[in-house]
Motif scaffolding. Structure first.
Motif, PDB file in Angstrom:
ATOM      1  N   VAL A 111       0.930  -1.173  -0.004  1.00 42.81           N
ATOM      2  CA  VAL A 111      -0.019   0.094  -0.075  1.00 42.81           C
ATOM      3  C   VAL A 111       0.959   1.158   0.063  1.00 42.81           C
ATOM      4  N   CYS A 112       0.613   2.062  -1.020  1.00 43.42           N
ATOM      5  CA  CYS A 112       1.729   3.238  -1.160  1.00 43.42           C
ATOM      6  C   CYS A 112       1.052   4.287  -1.780  1.00 43.42           C
ATOM      7  N   THR A 113       1.562   5.540  -1.714  1.00 41.13           N
ATOM      8  CA  THR A 113       1.296   6.706  -2.460  1.00 41.13           C
ATOM      9  C   THR A 113       1.804   6.803  -3.916  1.00 41.13           C
ATOM     10  N   GLU A 114       2.989   5.947  -4.189  1.00 44.87           N
ATOM     11  CA  GLU A 114       3.687   6.154  -5.554  1.00 44.87           C
ATOM     12  C   GLU A 114       2.883   5.241  -6.585  1.00 44.87           C
ATOM     13  N   ASP A 115       3.082   5.884  -7.697  1.00 43.85           N
ATOM     14  CA  ASP A 115       2.465   5.170  -8.810  1.00 43.85           C
ATOM     15  C   ASP A 115       3.299   3.963  -9.032  1.00 43.85           C
ATOM     16  N   PHE A 116       2.624   3.074 -10.039  1.00 43.84           N
ATOM     17  CA  PHE A 116       3.463   1.684 -10.344  1.00 43.84           C
ATOM     18  C   PHE A 116       3.666   1.698 -11.860  1.00 43.84           C
ATOM     19  N   ASP A 117       4.432   0.734 -12.244  1.00 42.86           N
ATOM     20  CA  ASP A 117       4.710   0.616 -13.749  1.00 42.86           C
ATOM     21  C   ASP A 117       4.314  -0.990 -13.919  1.00 42.86           C
ATOM     22  N   LEU A 118       3.419  -1.131 -14.807  1.00 45.34           N
ATOM     23  CA  LEU A 118       2.683  -2.341 -15.208  1.00 45.34           C
ATOM     24  C   LEU A 118       3.821  -3.086 -15.704  1.00 45.34           C
ATOM     25  N   GLY A 119       4.467  -2.576 -16.666  1.00 49.27           N
ATOM     26  CA  GLY A 119       5.395  -3.484 -17.300  1.00 49.27           C
ATOM     27  C   GLY A 119       6.385  -3.939 -16.626  1.00 49.27           C
ATOM     28  N   LEU A 120       6.866  -3.242 -15.587  1.00 51.39           N
ATOM     29  CA  LEU A 120       7.878  -3.702 -14.520  1.00 51.39           C
ATOM     30  C   LEU A 120       7.328  -4.818 -13.594  1.00 51.39           C
ATOM     31  N   LEU A 121       6.035  -4.443 -13.317  1.00 55.57           N
ATOM     32  CA  LEU A 121       5.513  -5.517 -12.303  1.00 55.57           C
ATOM     33  C   LEU A 121       5.139  -6.879 -13.098  1.00 55.57           C
ATOM     34  N   SER A 161     -12.744  15.173 -10.802  1.00 54.58           N
ATOM     35  CA  SER A 161     -11.718  15.933 -11.044  1.00 54.58           C
ATOM     36  C   SER A 161     -10.595  15.536 -10.318  1.00 54.58           C
ATOM     37  N   LYS A 162     -10.755  14.770  -9.338  1.00 53.84           N
ATOM     38  CA  LYS A 162      -9.726  14.231  -8.355  1.00 53.84           C
ATOM     39  C   LYS A 162     -10.124  13.089  -7.606  1.00 53.84           C
ATOM     40  N   LEU A 163      -9.235  12.287  -7.143  1.00 54.79           N
ATOM     41  CA  LEU A 163      -9.757  11.473  -5.995  1.00 54.79           C
ATOM     42  C   LEU A 163      -8.789  11.434  -4.822  1.00 54.79           C
ATOM     43  N   PHE A 164      -9.482  11.288  -3.543  1.00 52.42           N
ATOM     44  CA  PHE A 164      -8.426  10.956  -2.431  1.00 52.42           C
ATOM     45  C   PHE A 164      -9.034   9.780  -1.963  1.00 52.42           C
ATOM     46  N   LEU A 165      -7.785   9.054  -1.561  1.00 54.30           N
ATOM     47  CA  LEU A 165      -7.925   7.738  -0.882  1.00 54.30           C
ATOM     48  C   LEU A 165      -7.443   7.471   0.534  1.00 54.30           C
ATOM     49  N   GLU A 166      -8.245   7.234   1.371  1.00 56.86           N
ATOM     50  CA  GLU A 166      -7.890   7.245   2.628  1.00 56.86           C
ATOM     51  C   GLU A 166      -7.876   5.589   3.277  1.00 56.86           C
ATOM     52  N   HIS A 167      -7.196   5.202   4.077  1.00 61.91           N
ATOM     53  CA  HIS A 167      -7.155   3.807   4.497  1.00 61.91           C
ATOM     54  C   HIS A 167      -6.835   3.489   6.043  1.00 61.91           C
ATOM     55  N   TYR A 168      -7.046   2.466   6.363  1.00 63.46           N
ATOM     56  CA  TYR A 168      -6.668   2.150   7.921  1.00 63.46           C
ATOM     57  C   TYR A 168      -5.534   1.378   7.953  1.00 63.46           C
ATOM     58  N   PRO A 169      -4.433   2.021   8.103  1.00 65.89           N
ATOM     59  CA  PRO A 169      -2.794   1.478   7.922  1.00 65.89           C
ATOM     60  C   PRO A 169      -2.773   0.129   8.692  1.00 65.89           C
ATOM     61  N   ARG A 205      -2.826   2.037  -4.080  1.00 64.32           N
ATOM     62  CA  ARG A 205      -2.553   3.440  -4.053  1.00 64.32           C
ATOM     63  C   ARG A 205      -3.298   4.246  -2.982  1.00 64.32           C
ATOM     64  N   VAL A 206      -2.677   5.013  -2.135  1.00 59.61           N
ATOM     65  CA  VAL A 206      -3.592   5.906  -1.300  1.00 59.61           C
ATOM     66  C   VAL A 206      -3.191   7.313  -1.325  1.00 59.61           C
ATOM     67  N   GLY A 207      -4.002   8.309  -1.005  1.00 57.84           N
ATOM     68  CA  GLY A 207      -3.563   9.742  -0.972  1.00 57.84           C
ATOM     69  C   GLY A 207      -4.317  10.273  -2.018  1.00 57.84           C
ATOM     70  N   GLU A 208      -3.586  11.440  -2.638  1.00 61.78           N
ATOM     71  CA  GLU A 208      -4.441  12.147  -3.657  1.00 61.78           C
ATOM     72  C   GLU A 208      -4.072  11.713  -4.909  1.00 61.78           C
ATOM     73  N   LEU A 209      -5.064  11.257  -5.777  1.00 59.31           N
ATOM     74  CA  LEU A 209      -4.930  10.791  -7.204  1.00 59.31           C
ATOM     75  C   LEU A 209      -5.466  11.492  -8.238  1.00 59.31           C
ATOM     76  N   ASP A 210      -4.786  12.089  -9.285  1.00 57.16           N
ATOM     77  CA  ASP A 210      -5.334  12.651 -10.320  1.00 57.16           C
ATOM     78  C   ASP A 210      -6.103  11.899 -11.423  1.00 57.16           C
ATOM     79  N   LEU A 211      -6.905  12.385 -12.207  1.00 61.96           N
ATOM     80  CA  LEU A 211      -7.828  11.825 -13.275  1.00 61.96           C
ATOM     81  C   LEU A 211      -6.947  10.788 -14.163  1.00 61.96           C
ATOM     82  N   ASN A 212      -7.301   9.578 -14.227  1.00 65.60           N
ATOM     83  CA  ASN A 212      -6.772   8.547 -15.014  1.00 65.60           C
ATOM     84  C   ASN A 212      -5.481   7.797 -14.280  1.00 65.60           C
TER      85      ASN A 212
END
Lengths: 149, 82
Positions: free
Chosen positions: A4-14, A45-53, A81-88
């Motif tokens: 669970v993280c804030t950073e983006d991921f690379d589908l190809g690498l995964l 226009s934007k998404l925020f994701l909260e979680h229970y760590p 992912r958690v936190g602020e996320l932009d469209l797409n």
């Protein structure tokens, strides 16, 4: 791998990582969930994701254990992912490797269906400048129920 | 002492993320809900069964689940991840 993280991921690498640790697998199925620009007719226009760590990874680990007991698969990787996320943006990744595609497809759907109804994440959307917490979707409950028949 | 946690919409409505609470003996979830409901109208409304699921020590709990000293009790709306 469960993360669970804030950073983006690379589908190809995964996918490469999953492939390399699954020499006995004949199939990989990937799912990626995205932030879309419209939800229930409202433009987003934007998404925020909260979680229970303290609970999130525990629930995801439990879902993956149940999935491994039910389907013949080699590996299940989950990133949310958690936190602020932009469209797409990418929100969630589930990658499954298995000897045969049937188990990989089914397992990937099973993990997503349980993640959507059990993992402690909450989405808040920005709609026309308003911040709106999303309600649980009844179709997600139905999607999970089909595995319990 | 137990620790109460609130998440999502519930955290905002109650304007509370974390609340330490003294308990004199073990209580079940239903009694704890009632005790919290007495804190005010917001608490009454938003800690009802329809609005708040509950987890004790990071595991989903039922109304009859017992809560002991030192436990972490989290209340939250139905989840919406993925």
């Amino acid at each position: 791998m469960i993360k669970v993280c804030t950073e983006d991921f690379d589908l190809g690498l995964l996918t490469n990582e999953l492939r390399q640790k699954s020499p006995q697998s004949g199939a990989i199925v990937n799912f990626v969930g995205l932030v879309r620009d419209i939800n229930h007719g409202q433009s987003v226009s934007k998404l925020f994701l909260e979680h229970y760590p303290a609970m999130t990874e525990k629930v995801l680990t439990d879902i993956c254990s149940r999935a491994k007991a039910r389907f013949s698969v080699d590996h299940i990787d989950v990133i949310h992912r958690v936190g602020e996320l932009d469209l797409n943006s990418q929100i969630v990744y589930v990658g499954v490797s298995a000897m045969h595609r049937g188990d990989a497809f089914n397992c990937c759907e099973y993990v997503m269906d349980y993640l959507k109804s059990e993992a402690p994440f909450w989405k808040k959307e920005s709609q026309h400048g308003q911040q709106v917490w999303l309600d649980a979707n009844p179709t997600d409950v139905a999607a999970k129920a089909r595995w319990e028949q | 002492m137990i620790t109460l946690l609130f998440f999502g919409r519930l955290r905002e409505l109650l304007d509370c993320q974390r609340l330490p609470l003294e308990i004199t003996s073990a209580v079940d979830v239903a009694s704890l809900r009632q005790q919290l409901a007495d804190k005010g109208p917001h608490w009454q409304e938003f800690l009802s069964l329809q609005h708040a699921l509950v987890a004790v020590n990071q595991t989903m709990a039922q109304e009859q689940t017992m809560i002991n000293d030192g436990d972490e009790v989290a209340f939250f709306p139905p989840v919406t991840g993925g």
